[in-house]
Design an enzyme around this catalytic site. Structure first.
Site, PDB file in Angstrom:
ATOM      1  NE  ARG A  99      42.626  29.623  37.997  1.00  0.00           N
ATOM      2  CZ  ARG A  99      43.915  29.844  38.111  1.00  0.00           C
ATOM      3  NH1 ARG A  99      44.772  29.084  37.469  1.00  0.00           N
ATOM      4  NH2 ARG A  99      44.358  30.832  38.865  1.00  0.00           N
TER       5      ARG A  99
ATOM      6  N   PRO B  34      35.370  32.889  39.330  1.00  0.00           N
ATOM      7  CG  PRO B  34      33.385  33.991  38.741  1.00  0.00           C
ATOM      8  CD  PRO B  34      34.850  33.903  38.382  1.00  0.00           C
TER       9      PRO B  34
ATOM     10  CE1 TYR C 156      44.145  38.929  31.355  1.00  0.00           C
ATOM     11  CE2 TYR C 156      41.987  39.846  30.893  1.00  0.00           C
ATOM     12  CZ  TYR C 156      42.910  39.382  31.788  1.00  0.00           C
ATOM     13  OH  TYR C 156      42.606  39.356  33.128  1.00  0.00           O
TER      14      TYR C 156
END
Length: 327
Positions: free
Chosen positions: A207, A204, A56
């Site tokens: 998005r 969950p 990330y």
């Protein structure tokens, strides 16, 4: 905040965690100072599961998390991943889970996070050039040395999950899972339970779609939701109508649609935890409060009848190795 056990090795985490990817990539520009404040507020709210990855922002996200948890390390469960590699921020992802490189990846993550151990270390994606047993075997060495406490795996096929668990106990398996995407219920969920592996749901909230606050038209060219089929054309039209039903049902519970979506996920089993991402303190508090939304069997049946799995339209976009790989 309630806690849940993942796996049979002793790992306990908050039912609602915090996914940190969007603080460093894919969901548009972010402010580091505000992101650190959100992370620290999450700890205040009892959110212990903090999820990041070496990929990330090419390490930026781990550094950000490290800043946020400094002085509060024992209050959190740090989960990070290797297997998707980026040399520089903004680079396209590549796969590397070669055993010879795993120790270096782990030690670099430890340095960026400012800690001497990782609580939950995931194989982010299986490297098609490396048998999963070899990657997990190298991860097991890190457990033996105390650098890592528990092992996880992400977005694998059933055979890979089974082979990984046969190599070393796997505490958690991470997949996209929500009312909006339920493919893993066919094979992964029953297999994980057979193996004693906990389930961690990323995206969950679909998005961001299931919050009812996502403006699809405002997404910029670097947002990784743009290639997602669910957000275009007749698929989007269908999904927006289903979202309206979710919003209606949420109102009957005195909840937001996002809270109802998270409550539905937590109701799928005590071995399930969710890691919604956010860069907003208000949204963070909203997500955390979803753990207090109780759903009865009749509530769940109504959700299934009105906005069940077949109600939604379109295929998700997933980069790197898709879950359906059976290597």
């Amino acid at each position: 905040m309630i806690n849940r056990k993942l796996g049979n090795q002793g790992l306990s985490v908050s039912a609602i965690g915090l996914g940190c990817m969007g603080m460093s990539q894919d969901y548009g520009p972010a402010d580091d100072t505000e992101s650190v404040a959100v992370l620290q507020r999450a700890i205040d709210l009892g959110v212990t599961m903090i999820d990041t990855s070496m990929s990330y922002g090419a390490g930026h996200n781990e550094e950000l998390v490290g800043r946020a948890v400094a002085g509060r390390r024992e209050e959190v469960v740090l989960a990070t991943k290797f297997g998707i590699a980026r040399e520089r921020r903004g680079d396209p992802p590549g796969l590397d889970a070669k055993p010879a490189n795993i120790r270096r990846y782990c030690e670099n993550s430890l340095s960026r996070l400012g800690t001497d151990h990782i609580d939950l270390y995931y194989l982010h994606r299986v490297d098609p050039e490396v048998p999963v047993e070899d990657s997990v075997g190298a991860m097991a060495e890190l457990v033996a040395e105390g650098k890592v406490r528990y092992l996880g795996i992400s977005e694998t096929g059933p055979d890979q999950l089974k082979r990984a668990a046969a190599t070393h106990p796997i505490s958690a398996a991470q997949y996209e899972w929500s009312l909006f995407w339920r493919e893993l219920e066919d094979d992964i969920v029953p297999l994980a339970r057979e193996l004693g592996v906990g389930l961690v749901a990323f995206s969950p909230l679909g998005r961001g779609f299931l919050t009812g606050k996502l403006n699809i038209g405002s997404l910029t060219g670097d947002d990784d939701r743009l290639p997602d089929q669910r957000f275009h054309g007749e698929h989007l039209t269908t999904n927006e109508s289903r979202l309206a039903e979710l919003t209606r049902l949420a109102g009957a519970h005195g909840a937001t649609p996002g809270q109802l979506a998270l409550a539905w996920l937590l109701a799928q089993g005590d071995d399930v935890t969710a890691i919604p991402g956010t860069r907003s303190k208000d949204r963070l508090a909203e997500n955390a409060a979803a753990a207090d939304v109780a759903l009865s069997a009749s509530d769940l049946a109504e959700l299934e009848a009105v906005i069940g799995r077949s109600a939604w339209s379109g295929e998700r976009f997933s980069y790197a190795v898709p879950r359906t790989v059976r290597a």
